[in-house]
Design a protein around this motif. Structure first.
Motif, PDB file in Angstrom:
ATOM      1  N   LEU A 304       0.844  -1.200   0.000  1.00  0.00           N
ATOM      2  CA  LEU A 304       0.000   0.000   0.000  1.00  0.00           C
ATOM      3  C   LEU A 304       0.873   1.240   0.000  1.00  0.00           C
ATOM      4  CD1 LEU A 304      -1.127   1.396   3.310  1.00  0.00           C
ATOM      5  CD2 LEU A 304       0.042  -0.791   3.403  1.00  0.00           C
ATOM      6  N   THR A 305       0.284   2.356  -0.402  1.00  0.00           N
ATOM      7  CA  THR A 305       0.997   3.639  -0.379  1.00  0.00           C
ATOM      8  C   THR A 305       0.170   4.633   0.419  1.00  0.00           C
ATOM      9  OG1 THR A 305       2.001   3.172  -2.519  1.00  0.00           O
ATOM     10  CG2 THR A 305       1.933   5.487  -1.850  1.00  0.00           C
ATOM     11  N   ALA A 306       0.793   5.225   1.446  1.00  0.00           N
ATOM     12  CA  ALA A 306       0.110   6.231   2.266  1.00  0.00           C
ATOM     13  C   ALA A 306       0.554   7.616   1.784  1.00  0.00           C
ATOM     14  CB  ALA A 306       0.433   6.033   3.732  1.00  0.00           C
ATOM     15  N   VAL A 307      -0.424   8.416   1.371  1.00  0.00           N
ATOM     16  CA  VAL A 307      -0.137   9.722   0.759  1.00  0.00           C
ATOM     17  C   VAL A 307      -0.586  10.828   1.706  1.00  0.00           C
ATOM     18  CG1 VAL A 307      -0.514  11.155  -1.286  1.00  0.00           C
ATOM     19  CG2 VAL A 307      -0.694   8.648  -1.474  1.00  0.00           C
ATOM     20  N   ARG A 308       0.326  11.712   2.056  1.00  0.00           N
ATOM     21  CA  ARG A 308      -0.008  12.798   2.989  1.00  0.00           C
ATOM     22  C   ARG A 308      -0.687  13.950   2.247  1.00  0.00           C
ATOM     23  NH1 ARG A 308       2.051  12.140   7.893  1.00  0.00           N
ATOM     24  NH2 ARG A 308       1.839  14.358   8.387  1.00  0.00           N
ATOM     25  N   MET A 309      -1.630  14.584   2.908  1.00  0.00           N
ATOM     26  CA  MET A 309      -2.370  15.692   2.301  1.00  0.00           C
ATOM     27  C   MET A 309      -1.618  17.000   2.549  1.00  0.00           C
ATOM     28  SD  MET A 309      -5.103  14.571   0.864  1.00  0.00           S
ATOM     29  CE  MET A 309      -6.342  15.864   0.760  1.00  0.00           C
ATOM     30  N   PRO A 310      -1.720  17.950   1.604  1.00  0.00           N
ATOM     31  CA  PRO A 310      -1.137  19.275   1.884  1.00  0.00           C
ATOM     32  C   PRO A 310      -1.848  19.898   3.091  1.00  0.00           C
ATOM     33  CG  PRO A 310      -1.848  19.076  -0.418  1.00  0.00           C
ATOM     34  CD  PRO A 310      -2.351  17.862   0.292  1.00  0.00           C
ATOM     35  N   GLU A 311      -1.141  20.730   3.847  1.00  0.00           N
ATOM     36  CA  GLU A 311      -1.692  21.431   5.028  1.00  0.00           C
ATOM     37  C   GLU A 311      -3.057  22.029   4.702  1.00  0.00           C
ATOM     38  OE1 GLU A 311       0.509  20.664   7.798  1.00  0.00           O
ATOM     39  OE2 GLU A 311      -1.064  22.022   8.550  1.00  0.00           O
ATOM     40  N   GLY A 312      -3.995  21.854   5.594  1.00  0.00           N
ATOM     41  CA  GLY A 312      -5.303  22.500   5.428  1.00  0.00           C
ATOM     42  C   GLY A 312      -6.277  21.729   4.550  1.00  0.00           C
ATOM     43  N   HIS A 313      -5.866  20.567   4.046  1.00  0.00           N
ATOM     44  CA  HIS A 313      -6.771  19.768   3.200  1.00  0.00           C
ATOM     45  C   HIS A 313      -7.039  18.428   3.889  1.00  0.00           C
ATOM     46  CE1 HIS A 313      -6.836  22.450  -0.314  1.00  0.00           C
ATOM     47  NE2 HIS A 313      -5.681  22.837   0.198  1.00  0.00           N
ATOM     48  N   ASP A 314      -8.320  18.076   3.951  1.00  0.00           N
ATOM     49  CA  ASP A 314      -8.720  16.896   4.710  1.00  0.00           C
ATOM     50  C   ASP A 314      -8.808  15.660   3.810  1.00  0.00           C
ATOM     51  OD1 ASP A 314      -9.715  15.302   6.748  1.00  0.00           O
ATOM     52  OD2 ASP A 314     -11.791  15.782   6.244  1.00  0.00           O
ATOM     53  N   ALA A 315      -8.073  14.626   4.184  1.00  0.00           N
ATOM     54  CA  ALA A 315      -8.032  13.407   3.368  1.00  0.00           C
ATOM     55  C   ALA A 315      -9.406  12.730   3.302  1.00  0.00           C
ATOM     56  CB  ALA A 315      -7.000  12.433   3.948  1.00  0.00           C
ATOM     57  N   ASP A 316     -10.159  12.814   4.388  1.00  0.00           N
ATOM     58  CA  ASP A 316     -11.452  12.110   4.391  1.00  0.00           C
ATOM     59  C   ASP A 316     -12.445  12.782   3.442  1.00  0.00           C
ATOM     60  OD1 ASP A 316     -10.471  10.230   6.054  1.00  0.00           O
ATOM     61  OD2 ASP A 316     -11.231  11.151   7.898  1.00  0.00           O
ATOM     62  N   ARG A 317     -12.334  14.092   3.321  1.00  0.00           N
ATOM     63  CA  ARG A 317     -13.198  14.800   2.367  1.00  0.00           C
ATOM     64  C   ARG A 317     -12.842  14.364   0.928  1.00  0.00           C
ATOM     65  NH1 ARG A 317     -12.306  19.630  -0.071  1.00  0.00           N
ATOM     66  NH2 ARG A 317     -14.153  20.204  -1.267  1.00  0.00           N
ATOM     67  N   LEU A 318     -11.551  14.267   0.662  1.00  0.00           N
ATOM     68  CA  LEU A 318     -11.101  13.823  -0.670  1.00  0.00           C
ATOM     69  C   LEU A 318     -11.576  12.395  -0.943  1.00  0.00           C
ATOM     70  CD1 LEU A 318      -9.274  14.173  -3.240  1.00  0.00           C
ATOM     71  CD2 LEU A 318      -7.445  13.114  -1.890  1.00  0.00           C
ATOM     72  N   ARG A 319     -11.435  11.532   0.036  1.00  0.00           N
ATOM     73  CA  ARG A 319     -11.847  10.131  -0.162  1.00  0.00           C
ATOM     74  C   ARG A 319     -13.348  10.033  -0.411  1.00  0.00           C
ATOM     75  NH1 ARG A 319     -12.019   6.436   3.023  1.00  0.00           N
ATOM     76  NH2 ARG A 319     -12.391   7.782   4.811  1.00  0.00           N
ATOM     77  N   ALA A 320     -14.113  10.840   0.323  1.00  0.00           N
ATOM     78  CA  ALA A 320     -15.573  10.792   0.169  1.00  0.00           C
ATOM     79  C   ALA A 320     -15.957  11.247  -1.238  1.00  0.00           C
ATOM     80  CB  ALA A 320     -16.240  11.673   1.227  1.00  0.00           C
ATOM     81  N   LEU A 321     -15.278  12.277  -1.723  1.00  0.00           N
ATOM     82  CA  LEU A 321     -15.576  12.764  -3.072  1.00  0.00           C
ATOM     83  C   LEU A 321     -15.216  11.699  -4.127  1.00  0.00           C
ATOM     84  CD1 LEU A 321     -14.866  16.250  -4.549  1.00  0.00           C
ATOM     85  CD2 LEU A 321     -13.933  14.248  -5.708  1.00  0.00           C
ATOM     86  N   ILE A 322     -14.064  11.058  -3.935  1.00  0.00           N
ATOM     87  CA  ILE A 322     -13.613  10.043  -4.907  1.00  0.00           C
ATOM     88  C   ILE A 322     -14.573   8.847  -4.912  1.00  0.00           C
ATOM     89  CG2 ILE A 322     -11.768   8.355  -5.342  1.00  0.00           C
ATOM     90  CD1 ILE A 322      -9.746  10.569  -4.548  1.00  0.00           C
ATOM     91  N   LEU A 323     -15.059   8.481  -3.745  1.00  0.00           N
ATOM     92  CA  LEU A 323     -16.022   7.371  -3.673  1.00  0.00           C
ATOM     93  C   LEU A 323     -17.325   7.765  -4.363  1.00  0.00           C
ATOM     94  CD1 LEU A 323     -16.903   4.591  -2.632  1.00  0.00           C
ATOM     95  CD2 LEU A 323     -17.566   5.669  -0.473  1.00  0.00           C
ATOM     96  N   ASP A 324     -17.771   8.956  -4.067  1.00  0.00           N
ATOM     97  CA  ASP A 324     -19.048   9.414  -4.607  1.00  0.00           C
ATOM     98  C   ASP A 324     -18.973   9.583  -6.135  1.00  0.00           C
ATOM     99  OD1 ASP A 324     -21.673  10.473  -4.394  1.00  0.00           O
ATOM    100  OD2 ASP A 324     -20.809  12.467  -4.777  1.00  0.00           O
ATOM    101  N   ARG A 325     -17.913  10.195  -6.616  1.00  0.00           N
ATOM    102  CA  ARG A 325     -17.841  10.508  -8.050  1.00  0.00           C
ATOM    103  C   ARG A 325     -17.359   9.331  -8.890  1.00  0.00           C
ATOM    104  NH1 ARG A 325     -16.869  16.104  -9.181  1.00  0.00           N
ATOM    105  NH2 ARG A 325     -16.459  15.439 -11.309  1.00  0.00           N
ATOM    106  N   PHE A 326     -16.421   8.570  -8.353  1.00  0.00           N
ATOM    107  CA  PHE A 326     -15.760   7.567  -9.206  1.00  0.00           C
ATOM    108  C   PHE A 326     -15.900   6.133  -8.701  1.00  0.00           C
ATOM    109  CE2 PHE A 326     -13.275  11.594  -9.318  1.00  0.00           C
ATOM    110  CZ  PHE A 326     -13.788  12.047 -10.527  1.00  0.00           C
ATOM    111  N   ASP A 327     -16.669   5.943  -7.624  1.00  0.00           N
ATOM    112  CA  ASP A 327     -16.909   4.599  -7.081  1.00  0.00           C
ATOM    113  C   ASP A 327     -15.602   3.879  -6.744  1.00  0.00           C
ATOM    114  OD1 ASP A 327     -18.596   2.685  -6.122  1.00  0.00           O
ATOM    115  OD2 ASP A 327     -19.030   1.766  -8.071  1.00  0.00           O
ATOM    116  N   LEU A 328     -14.659   4.636  -6.205  1.00  0.00           N
ATOM    117  CA  LEU A 328     -13.347   4.103  -5.819  1.00  0.00           C
ATOM    118  C   LEU A 328     -13.177   4.275  -4.312  1.00  0.00           C
ATOM    119  CD1 LEU A 328     -10.255   3.394  -6.125  1.00  0.00           C
ATOM    120  CD2 LEU A 328      -9.901   5.751  -6.890  1.00  0.00           C
ATOM    121  N   SER A 329     -12.976   3.144  -3.605  1.00  0.00           N
ATOM    122  CA  SER A 329     -12.740   3.207  -2.151  1.00  0.00           C
ATOM    123  C   SER A 329     -11.257   3.249  -1.863  1.00  0.00           C
ATOM    124  CB  SER A 329     -13.288   1.951  -1.459  1.00  0.00           C
ATOM    125  OG  SER A 329     -14.675   1.995  -1.384  1.00  0.00           O
ATOM    126  N   LEU A 330     -10.824   4.272  -1.141  1.00  0.00           N
ATOM    127  CA  LEU A 330      -9.425   4.367  -0.697  1.00  0.00           C
ATOM    128  C   LEU A 330      -9.409   4.224   0.820  1.00  0.00           C
ATOM    129  CD1 LEU A 330      -8.455   7.445  -2.879  1.00  0.00           C
ATOM    130  CD2 LEU A 330      -7.675   5.086  -3.248  1.00  0.00           C
TER     131      LEU A 330
END
Ligand SMILES: Cc1ncc(COP(=O)(O)O)c(C=O)c1O
Length: 388
Positions: A304-330
């Motif tokens: 697996l690869t763990a990717v750090r988010m830039p300061e001030g950006h929430d990884a869970d928000r990004l994951r939720a968007l990716i799941l919703d838009r592209f049906d991809l679970s991270l």
């Protein structure tokens, strides 16, 4: 559930995608686990598992998730109040530690920043300082699934040997077995803990202990209470090809198929495939200008690869968007790293185009979520995959 067309991308670092061959093997009538044919299946599976763990000793199969096999490793080898050295590497090593504490063991932790693996030099120093040799076991997570960091198990073994310490060596390979090189016997591991739902390409539900002769001897004296997890009853029943209780029969059919698939591909090729996909993923992350969580080049995980988010950006928000838009679970960040990183699983039944689809989903997600990054991560991965 909302209707979704096409295939879901399950790219968390386990449970992983279960191949059709394994699904078909599970999908059959359940048989009598005390019938005359059952031992053929059990012996075949245990032999196959031995080859994957790289051991000539016993491998015990529990109907349980990985947490059950953790408990079995501790309760079969240790007694109340025993000292255990547990380097902290992330969320899973912390959970294992808290289990050990609840079982009444005296845990000595080695704290860390969750961006490094267990440090062989620190293990060596702690053991060297234990002049009365009261530490009974060293317990390490080989591949810390929460951080994407792989500890250097052979170097830890050498550290234990250098100070001639008799502690047992317990290793969790839940997200490394059948994905990253691992050798139970050669690396002098006493108990290896593993689970079905990652490199073994099965659904969750089975977990394992590979056990050395020293661990078997320790089990004779270990005083921690155990019933379901007791190795002795299992080993006795397994000898004739049976279980002391009802095993997960249909998962065992799946396991037989998964072991055949690993043999057909060849373990060395399995490791090389994981290494190649991990390298392609890291190239994508670097091209995006994002930061990898592991800080030591020698400790990047190949599963697996763990990717750090830039300061001030929430990884869970990004994951939720990716799941919703592209049906991809991270994978989400766990414990104290919550929201700071996301995890791309590239282990188990996986190929180049599945990786490209995954990285395309991440890159589109970064763009759609307005996360600062450079374009070209997917292209960097594709270039590497095409050339290698
Ligand atoms: C390294 C590691 N150890 C232990 C566990 C716990 O296993 P389970 O959730 O199957 O009980 C996990 C789960 O992902 C893991 O990744």
């Amino acid at each position: 559930m909302t209707f979704r067309s096409g295939r879901h991308f399950l790219q968390i670092p386990g449970p992983t995608n279960v191949p059709d061959r394994v699904l078909r093997a599970i999908d059959r009538p359940t048989v009598d686990h005390r019938g005359p044919d059952f031992p053929v299946l059990v012996h075949e599976i245990i032999d196959g598992l031995r080859r994957v763990f790289r051991t000539s000793g016993p491998v015990i199969i529990f109907s349980a998730s990985g947490t059950g096999a953790w408990e079995a490793a501790l309760t079969n080898t240790l007694s109340p109040g025993d000292r255990v050295l547990m380097p902290e590497t992330g969320h899973f090593s912390s959970l294992w530690r808290s289990m050990a504490e609840r079982l009444g063991l005296a845990v000595e932790s080695i704290p860390s920043d969750w961006r490094h693996g267990a440090k062989p030099s620190e293990v060596e120093a702690r053991l060297a300082a234990d002049s009365g040799q009261r530490i009974r076991a060293v317990a390490v997570v080989h591949n810390e699934t929460s951080t994407g960091v792989t500890s250097r198990v052979p170097e830890i073994r050498s550290a234990i040997d250098r100070v001639k310490h008799p502690a047992l060596f317990l290793v969790d390979t839940i997200s490394s077995l059948a994905s990253i090189d691992y050798r139970h016997d050669e690396w002098g591991v006493d108990v290896t803990v593993a689970g079905s739902q990652k490199g073994l390409m099965l659904p969750p539900g089975l977990s394992f202990n590979a056990v050395s002769g020293r661990a078997l001897a320790a089990a004779k004296k270990a005083q921690l209470a155990r019933t379901y997890w007791d190795w002795q009853a299992m080993l006795q029943a397994n000898e004739s090809g049976y279980f002391p209780y009802t095993p997960s029969t249909n998962l065992l059919f799946g396991l037989r198929e998964a072991l055949s698939m690993l043999e057909e591909e060849g373990l060395e090729n399995v490791f090389a495939r994981h290494a190649r996909h991990a390298e392609a993923t890291r190239r994508a992350v670097r091209a995006w200008g994002l930061e990898l969580n592991p800080l030591d080049e020698r400790e990047h995980s190949n599963s697996l690869t763990a990717v750090r988010m830039p300061e001030g950006h929430d990884a869970d928000r990004l994951r939720a968007l990716i799941l919703d838009r592209f049906d991809l679970s991270l994978g989400q960040a766990l414990g104290k790293q919550k929201g700071q990183l996301f995890r791309i699983g590239h282990l188990g039944s996986f190929n180049d185009l599945m990786l490209c689809g995954t990285l395309a989903g991440v890159e589109m997600g970064l763009l759609a979520a307005g996360v600062p990054h450079r374009a070209g991560g997917l292209s960097a991965a594709m270039e590497y995959l095409a050339a290698s």
